[in-house]
Write an enzyme that holds these catalytic residues in place. Structure first.
Site, PDB file in Angstrom:
ATOM      1  NE  ARG A 310      11.907  28.497  15.029  1.00 21.70           N
ATOM      2  CZ  ARG A 310      13.389  29.308  15.541  1.00 21.70           C
ATOM      3  NH1 ARG A 310      13.993  29.589  16.361  1.00 21.70           N
ATOM      4  NH2 ARG A 310      13.351  29.895  14.003  1.00 21.70           N
ATOM      5  CG  HIS A 343      17.786  30.236  23.924  1.00 18.60           C
ATOM      6  ND1 HIS A 343      18.252  30.827  22.914  1.00 18.60           N
ATOM      7  CD2 HIS A 343      17.631  28.881  24.120  1.00 18.60           C
ATOM      8  CE1 HIS A 343      19.122  29.505  22.688  1.00 18.60           C
ATOM      9  NE2 HIS A 343      18.350  28.730  23.323  1.00 18.60           N
TER      10      HIS A 343
END
Length: 361
Positions: A310, A343
């Site tokens: 992330r 993603h």
């Protein structure tokens, strides 16, 4: 888009014609003539049997001439299209001498260079149309190396093939077989890589590794997270660069496959964003617009794959990323909130379910 016949020129009508199988209602397939107009990237579909239009000429901005070849799998307005043959002599004459399929197998000890190799493949104007990470068995290694007459060398090749995991690739380009051998011999001579030696062997290898054989998933399902390289990033040739950055960060790719996701699968996967993300419809359209690369990411030198990935991806909005986190993947390779290149799983508790969604048996 309207096309007035009286205003059309010869340039407007220049097109490639293919025979294709089109997904129809009820799970059936319909044989169609697929026309691709070079002037404005528009497509037209005509039922082969009735000769009636199935889709009138409509522009599709995300498709280019490179996407059209025998064996190509496309997603056009939510329908899966599989090109199976040329539709006229002109198209055959123009494309058949140039476009060729080959098979490439990157063995375990070459995978630390996966991103670098992918970049060189794209740079040389090859197109990766299918790939997956697999664990080879001895019989699989014999399938590709069985012509080796030196028993000692054959044993070495089999051993190098079954160690760890490998990445199998189906690749399309002009004179792909010969040019691919030249590419890896020139750029990666010391890397354990197998490339088909002829067009006949390429067809055999592709059918074996992407058709008849069912390989078990290499996913670990342990402390891992999910990443998806979105269709716009794959189409723009950024796959290798993104993979290089993921591996350079200390993370590991432990499962991989290229997929053409239909709308229903995308709806199931993105359902948590429905009614929450204003750009949900754009996200759905993007994810179903073409091939994407799905990855299981596992910790390497970093302890936590989820938070590390992330952080590497950066903010959901690529424009915000460019302002505050310019070195993040979404800042460098994304465009906006829907076309944000990659993603990654949002919440730690969702990692297992997202990995299982694509790699579970």
């Amino acid at each position: 888009m309207s096309f007035g016949v009286q205003r059309m020129t010869a340039e407007d009508l220049e097109k490639l014609i293919f025979i294709a199988l089109c997904e129809a209602d009820g799970g059936l397939e319909r044989r169609i003539y697929l026309h691709f107009y070079l002037y404005d990237n528009s497509v037209e579909m005509i039922d082969e049997k009735t000769r009636k239009p199935f889709l009138r000429r409509t522009r599709v901005d995300k498709l280019t001439k490179r996407d059209f070849f025998v064996g190509s799998r496309l997603l056009i307005f939510g329908r899966n299209i599989n090109i199976i043959d040329y539709g006229d002599c002109k198209t055959r004459k123009e494309l058949s001498p140039r476009m060729e399929r080959t098979f490439l197998l990157l063995k375990s000890k070459s995978l630390h260079k996966l991103g670098e190799i992918w970049c060189e493949i794209v740079k040389a104007d090859f197109q990766v149309v299918n790939c997956k990470m697999i664990k080879l068995r001895p019989e699989d290694a014999v399938k590709i190396h069985g012509n080796e007459t030196d028993s000692t060398r054959l044993s070495e090749l089999i051993t190098s093939s079954i160690e760890g995991v490998s990445v199998a690739m189906e690749i399309v380009a002009r004179n792909a077989v010969e040019r691919m051998k030249e590419l890896y011999e020139e750029n990666f001579p010391d890397s354990p890589i197998y490339s088909s030696s002829s067009t006949a062997n390429a067809s055999r290898d592709i059918e074996y590794f992407f058709g008849v054989q069912n390989f078990s998933s290499t996913a670990t399902f342990s402390d891992s997270t999910l990443a998806i390289l979105k269709p716009h990033a794959v189409r723009s040739g950024k796959t290798g660069e993104i993979l290089k950055e993921i591996l350079a960060s200390g993370l590991r790719v432990t499962a991989m496959k290229m997929l053409h996701l239909d709308r229903k699968t995308c709806e199931d996967f993105l359902k948590v964003y429905r009614g929450v993300a204003p750009e949900y419809n754009q996200m759905l359209l993007e994810l179903s617009s073409g091939p994407c690369l799905v990855l299981e990411i596992s910790p390497g030198s970093s302890e936590d794959a989820h938070s590390s990935l992330r952080r590497l991806c950066g903010p959901f909005d690529s424009e915000i990323g460019r302002k505050f986190y310019p070195q993040s993947l979404r800042a460098k390779y994304g465009i906006d909130r829907a076309l944000n290149a990659i993603h990654c799983t949002d919440l730690p508790d969702d990692c297992a379910s997202e990995v299982d969604f694509f790699f579970g048996q």
